[in-house]
Design a protein around this motif. Structure first.
Motif, short mmCIF file in Angstrom:
data_model
loop_
_atom_site.label_atom_id
_atom_site.label_comp_id
_atom_site.label_asym_id
_atom_site.label_seq_id
_atom_site.Cartn_x
_atom_site.Cartn_y
_atom_site.Cartn_z
N SER A 26 0.90 -1.29 -0.31
CA SER A 26 0.04 -0.22 -0.04
C SER A 26 0.95 1.33 0.03
O SER A 26 0.33 2.66 -0.79
CB SER A 26 -0.98 0.08 0.88
N GLY A 27 2.48 1.24 0.70
CA GLY A 27 3.08 2.46 1.05
C GLY A 27 3.72 2.25 -1.16
O GLY A 27 3.60 3.82 -0.72
N ARG A 28 3.35 2.10 -0.96
CA ARG A 28 4.40 1.87 -3.11
C ARG A 28 3.44 2.83 -3.61
O ARG A 28 3.23 3.80 -4.39
CB ARG A 28 4.97 0.19 -3.69
N PHE A 29 1.67 2.20 -3.87
CA PHE A 29 0.65 2.13 -4.14
C PHE A 29 0.50 3.69 -3.89
O PHE A 29 0.71 4.44 -4.91
CB PHE A 29 -0.02 1.45 -3.41
N ALA A 30 0.71 4.20 -2.56
CA ALA A 30 0.70 5.48 -2.58
C ALA A 30 2.23 6.60 -2.92
O ALA A 30 1.06 8.02 -3.68
CB ALA A 30 0.94 6.04 -0.80
N MET A 31 2.66 5.83 -3.05
CA MET A 31 4.20 6.73 -3.02
C MET A 31 3.35 7.06 -5.42
O MET A 31 4.07 7.89 -5.31
CB MET A 31 5.52 5.76 -3.29
N PHE A 32 3.21 5.43 -5.70
CA PHE A 32 3.21 5.93 -6.84
C PHE A 32 2.32 7.50 -7.47
O PHE A 32 2.01 7.96 -8.26
CB PHE A 32 2.71 4.32 -7.94
N TYR A 33 0.99 7.38 -6.94
CA TYR A 33 0.52 8.12 -7.18
C TYR A 33 0.99 9.53 -7.05
O TYR A 33 0.74 10.59 -7.13
CB TYR A 33 -1.19 8.28 -6.12
N LEU A 34 1.54 9.55 -5.46
CA LEU A 34 1.98 11.58 -5.00
C LEU A 34 3.36 11.63 -6.11
O LEU A 34 2.91 12.60 -6.68
CB LEU A 34 2.83 10.69 -4.03
N LEU A 35 3.91 10.47 -6.78
CA LEU A 35 4.90 10.92 -8.15
C LEU A 35 4.22 11.60 -8.66
O LEU A 35 4.68 12.22 -10.19
CB LEU A 35 6.21 9.48 -8.45
#
Length: 364
Positions: A183-192
């Motif tokens: 989930s953290g990687r998903f959130a980071m992808f959305y942020l980027l």
């Protein structure tokens, strides 16, 4: 009106009649009297050519832009439909990628294709700014508002729509492709991806503000975008870029976006070689025979029924971090890369303001 009896008033100008009238004489006496305007009074000057404060101007410009988007929704409808369409197209084409070596390269390729969203966004945001230019200059000259108010509104109004489009794309694309499930990687992808989308919006506005016409902007932006795509480190690796052109790798927002999203996807992940993906190599003629050492990949020793080494099975990539190092990427730099993307977006805003403030296109 048809009387022609020689009356002198019929042959005199009305201005002359007023200047000679007792009413005008009485008005002059009132205006020049100390009771009306003290002779010590200084000429009154406004602090600004605009009658309202900057905050009010910006708020009203933003409200007008919001109403304009609401009354003509085609601009943002296209943005949302395009985001969903590309997400479905990429997601279904690269549906649920595995963790083998072939899928590893597909993961990098599909993440690279998200740059396409930015390129289309650049073209999409230019027409509104160019089409509003004539009204903008007319209203600036009439004192309706100052440049900063319009600059503020044109930048802020795009953000919620761009963020929603980025969210729609990410939710569909990320899970269909089967990218890193953390989930953290998903959130980071959305942020980027959202930061990159904001950059694309502001880059498109900057090009529009500098260009003399929409045709010029639509020719200039793809040329710059193609150059950035070519030298971002995917099509041509950093180590293969000629030294005189290496600066195009560093002064390139696409470089930092691609480095961040690929690192976010691959760092810490393990990969395997399915049948047909590994390479059979001969053993070294040592005693006992063994497979050669290598800084990348992994050898699996092949033995016969007697335990003798007969060959080496080489798997090129077994972990994501080793692969990232070959492309000069690292997960440790992900926040640096995010900051650089934001910095490029801020630079584009400065260029847009300079174009709005100091360039006047199409004033005739």
């Amino acid at each position: 009106g048809g009387n022609d009896d020689g009356d002198v008033t019929h042959q005199r100008d009305w201005h002359e009649i007023w200047m000679a009238s007792p009413e005008r004489e009485a008005l002059d006496g009132l205006v020049n009297s100390p009771a009306f305007v003290p002779r010590s009074a200084k000429p009154f000057r406004f602090a600004s050519d605009v009658g309202t404060g900057l905050w009010t101007q910006g708020r009203l410009c933003l409200l007008r832009s919001s109403r304009s988007f609401y009354r003509d929704p085609n601009y943002n409808v296209f943005r949302m439909v395009f985001a969903i369409t590309i997400a479905l197209l990429l997601g279904l084409t690269f549906f649920q990628l595995a963790s083998n070596n072939t899928a590893l390269f597909y993961r990098v390729a599909v993440v690279f294709f998200t740059v396409v969203m930015g390129s289309v966004t650049i073209l999409n945001v230019m027409p509104p700014l160019v089409n509003e230019r004539a009204a903008f200059f007319r209203e600036i000259d009439s004192g309706a508002y100052v440049h900063r108010a319009y600059f503020f509104a044109s930048g802020v109004i795009e953000l919620p729509y761009a963020a929603v489009a980025a969210l729609l794309f990410t939710v569909i694309f990320y899970w269909l492709v089967g990218l890193n499930p953390d989930s953290g990687r998903f959130a980071m992808f959305y942020l980027l991806f959202t930061a990159f989308t904001f950059f694309a919006v502001y880059f498109g506005q900057a090009v529009a503000a500098l260009s003399g016409s929409l045709l010029q902007a639509q020719n200039l932006a793809p040329s710059i975008s193609s150059l950035l795509t070519l030298f971002c480190g995917f099509i041509i690796r950093k180590n293969d870029i000629p030294d005189p052109l290496l600066f195009l790798y560093y002064v390139n927002p696409y470089t930092y976006y691609l480095s961040a999203v690929v690192s976010n996807e691959l760092s810490g992940e393990d990969f395997v070689c399915d049948p047909g993906e590994s390479y059979a190599l001969p053993v070294w003629p040592t005693t006992p025979p063994r497979c050669p050492a290598t800084p990348t990949g992994q050898f699996s020793t092949l033995m016969d029924s007697n335990g003798n080494v007969t060959g080496c099975d080489f798997c090129p990539v077994v972990d994501g971090d080793t692969f990232l190092s070959q492309f000069s990427m690292s997960y440790d730099n992900i926040w640096r890369d995010f900051g650089v993307i934001v910095g490029f977006a801020a630079l584009c805003r400065l260029v847009t303001y300079a174009g709005l403030r100091y360039l006047r296109h199409g004033t005739r």
